[in-house]
Design a protein around this motif. Structure first.
Motif, mmCIF file in Angstrom:
data_model
loop_
_atom_site.group_PDB
_atom_site.id
_atom_site.type_symbol
_atom_site.label_atom_id
_atom_site.label_comp_id
_atom_site.label_asym_id
_atom_site.label_seq_id
_atom_site.Cartn_x
_atom_site.Cartn_y
_atom_site.Cartn_z
ATOM 1 N N ALA A 1 0.829 -1.209 0.000
ATOM 2 C CA ALA A 1 0.000 0.000 0.000
ATOM 3 C C ALA A 1 0.862 1.256 0.000
ATOM 4 N N LEU A 2 1.960 1.238 0.757
ATOM 5 C CA LEU A 2 2.817 2.420 0.853
ATOM 6 C C LEU A 2 3.674 2.615 -0.398
ATOM 7 N N THR A 3 4.053 1.508 -1.041
ATOM 8 C CA THR A 3 4.952 1.607 -2.204
ATOM 9 C C THR A 3 4.214 1.606 -3.534
ATOM 10 N N GLY A 4 2.944 1.207 -3.515
ATOM 11 C CA GLY A 4 2.193 1.126 -4.765
ATOM 12 C C GLY A 4 2.533 -0.091 -5.599
ATOM 13 N N ARG A 5 3.261 -1.037 -5.044
ATOM 14 C CA ARG A 5 3.611 -2.243 -5.794
ATOM 15 C C ARG A 5 2.451 -3.238 -5.770
ATOM 16 N N ALA A 6 2.404 -4.057 -6.799
ATOM 17 C CA ALA A 6 1.370 -5.084 -6.857
ATOM 18 C C ALA A 6 1.697 -6.246 -5.936
ATOM 19 N N GLU A 7 2.996 -6.514 -5.729
ATOM 20 C CA GLU A 7 3.426 -7.614 -4.887
ATOM 21 C C GLU A 7 4.522 -7.138 -3.921
ATOM 22 N N ASP A 8 4.671 -7.886 -2.853
ATOM 23 C CA ASP A 8 5.716 -7.598 -1.865
ATOM 24 C C ASP A 8 6.905 -8.518 -2.149
ATOM 25 N N PRO A 9 8.038 -7.960 -2.609
ATOM 26 C CA PRO A 9 9.181 -8.823 -2.923
ATOM 27 C C PRO A 9 9.725 -9.575 -1.707
ATOM 28 N N LEU A 10 9.580 -9.005 -0.504
ATOM 29 C CA LEU A 10 10.035 -9.689 0.693
ATOM 30 C C LEU A 10 9.212 -10.953 0.936
ATOM 31 N N LEU A 11 7.893 -10.843 0.813
ATOM 32 C CA LEU A 11 7.038 -12.005 0.992
ATOM 33 C C LEU A 11 7.346 -13.066 -0.059
#
Length: 496
Positions: free
Chosen positions: A288-298
């Motif tokens: 939500a904060l970065t506007g990315r579709a996915e979380d690379p850490l996850l």
């Protein structure tokens, strides 16, 4: 054929006698703590407080103890009545019961010359002899030493009657086996040590095995369990310039996919399990904060999921002190649903609450009581294990003194498992942050990060050899490596 004579055997109880003058001698609590942790049956006797004679044999003739640990030199000779001393020595002769003198001043009574040197043990390099390596097969040649022990060096009077196990310079004695003229055997240690020193821990297992001829009730192992809290969340970052924690989100510390790959490779290389206590909301918050579709850490964690253990750390890491049952249940159940949705299997029946909230905190100002709603939720959720902080005391039943720090206790249907905190702060990812925070917050006089590592390693090592199964916990910020922006490898994260 000649008839065999029936030999009458004397029963010996599987129990050890720990004998001290006041019970405050360094070796007394060290042995008491170690045997308690291992489940070894023993009696602790402080001779200054003794009102009745010690019974070494019961009314049926059975020996009450399989060995005696004397924590100070001369106690038996000075403090015991002649008949008590004679009864003990008779058992030692007739039934091969053994004695350990945990701190002796060298002299003929122990098969040694007088001390030709006395001073700090850390000035020496104690080394196991060949006989010592047989008695302590789990140790290498050099005995690990922490500061604070006083030692005496002497030589055997008779090499046939004394066998050196740990030696100092010029084959002098620090630990050895004295065989008395009448056949009794005594293990003699010429340096003092407490339970917080490596030299006061690493020898105990071998000594007890010798004392009991290798047969005793109890279990001792070497444990190292490591938990990483706040995984998927971001931690605040300590400001070296302002000497305080920086609460601005853009300065927060969060692991990256590179950190995950490094952690998985390190874990496999070292053979050390890492248990990640995760908060599922951190992934959604990041996207939500970065506007990315996915979380690379996850994504990286899921790719390496088999490298780690997984623990429920609640969904949002909320403070549970003031929450009701429904809100606490939502924190737990939401994280379980999130884990199932992404494909992670959390440790069943286990929970780490955010900052150990929900439990009482006697160190808070004012002291914080336990949230009664937590017990009901633990029961409804079928939770059996709940993390607590091993550095804090916890209240017991009304009218009873608090549980000392590090003591497991019961919370409703669950066992509160104490976890050791570490020196690394939760808001530090760099060495400079660690040093500045320790100096600013706790006033510690630390000059280099190597000093921090050395002190922490000493504490961890003594816990490992001290039969302590309680986990140690770090934070995900301590797993963040500092990478060279030009593409170099950079600096490994603090935890490594």
């Amino acid at each position: 054929m000649k008839a065999r004579r029936n030999r009458r055997t004397t029963p010996v109880r599987m129990r050890v006698l720990l004998l001290g003058l006041t019970g405050r001698e360094p070796a007394f609590p060290a042995w008491a703590q170690w045997m308690t942790a291992a489940g070894v049956p023993f009696d602790r006797v402080s001779l200054n407080d003794l009102s009745d004679p010690i019974r070494f044999v019961d009314e049926y003739g059975a020996a009450q103890y399989q060995g005696v640990i004397v924590t100070e030199d001369g106690l038996i000779e000075i403090m015991l009545e002649p008949r008590e001393r004679a009864a003990l020595e008779r058992l030692e002769r007739q039934h091969a019961l053994r004695r350990l003198t945990a701190y002796a001043v060298p002299g003929p009574a122990h098969g040694l010359t007088g001390a030709h040197w006395s001073g700090p043990l850390e000035e020496l390099e104690p080394r196991l002899t060949q006989s010592g390596r047989s008695l302590f097969p789990y140790l290498r040649d050099l005995l690990p030493v922490d500061p604070g022990s006083w030692a005496h060096l002497a030589w055997p009077l008779d090499g046939d009657r004394f066998e050196t196990l740990v030696e100092g310079p010029e084959q002098s004695v620090l630990l050895g086996l004295h065989r008395h003229d009448d056949g009794r055997e005594e293990l003699v240690q010429t340096f003092n040590a407490n339970g917080n020193q490596a030299q006061g821990q690493v020898l105990l297992r071998g000594m007890l095995s010798w004392l009991t001829h290798g047969s005793y009730v109890g279990l001792d192992r070497n444990y190292l369990s490591v938990h990483i809290d706040d995984v998927l969340l971001a931690n605040y970052s300590w400001s070296v310039e302002r000497h305080t924690s920086d609460l601005r989100p853009r300065h927060s510390i969060r692991m990256t996919e590179h950190d995950v790959r490094y952690a998985a490779a390190w874990r496999r290389r070292q053979g050390l399990r890492l248990d990640l206590a995760c908060n599922g909301s951190g992934s959604g918050l990041h996207t939500a904060l970065t506007g990315r579709a996915e979380d690379p850490l996850l994504a990286a964690l899921l790719a390496e999921r088999d490298a780690f253990g997984w623990i429920n750390h609640t969904y949002q890491h909320r403070d549970l002190d003031e929450l009701g049952e429904r809100e606490i249940e939502a924190e737990i159940e939401s994280n379980l649903r999130w884990a199932a949705d992404v494909g992670l299997e959390l440790e069943p029946g286990a929970l780490v609450t955010g900052a150990h909230t929900g439990l009482a905190n006697l160190t808070a100002t004012p002291p914080r009581p336990e949230n009664p709603a937590l017990v009901a939720v633990l029961r409804s959720q079928g939770l059996r294990y709940l993390a607590c902080d091993a550095s804090r005391p916890y209240p017991a039943a009304e009218g009873d003194p608090p549980f000392p720090p590090g003591t497991p206790f019961v919370v409703g249907p669950a066992i509160a498992v104490p976890r050791h905190p570490t020196t690394l702060p939760h808001d530090a990812a760099t060495r400079s942050q660690v040093l500045d925070r320790l100096r600013s917050e706790s006033g510690q006089a630390v000059n280099t990060f190597d000093e921090v590592v050395s002190a922490e390693a000493r504490v961890v090592f003594n816990s490992i050899v001290g039969n302590d199964p309680r986990p140690r916990y770090f934070h995900q910020s301590n797993m963040v490596g500092v990478r060279d922006p030009t593409g170099g490898e950079g600096t490994a994260a603090l935890i490594y």
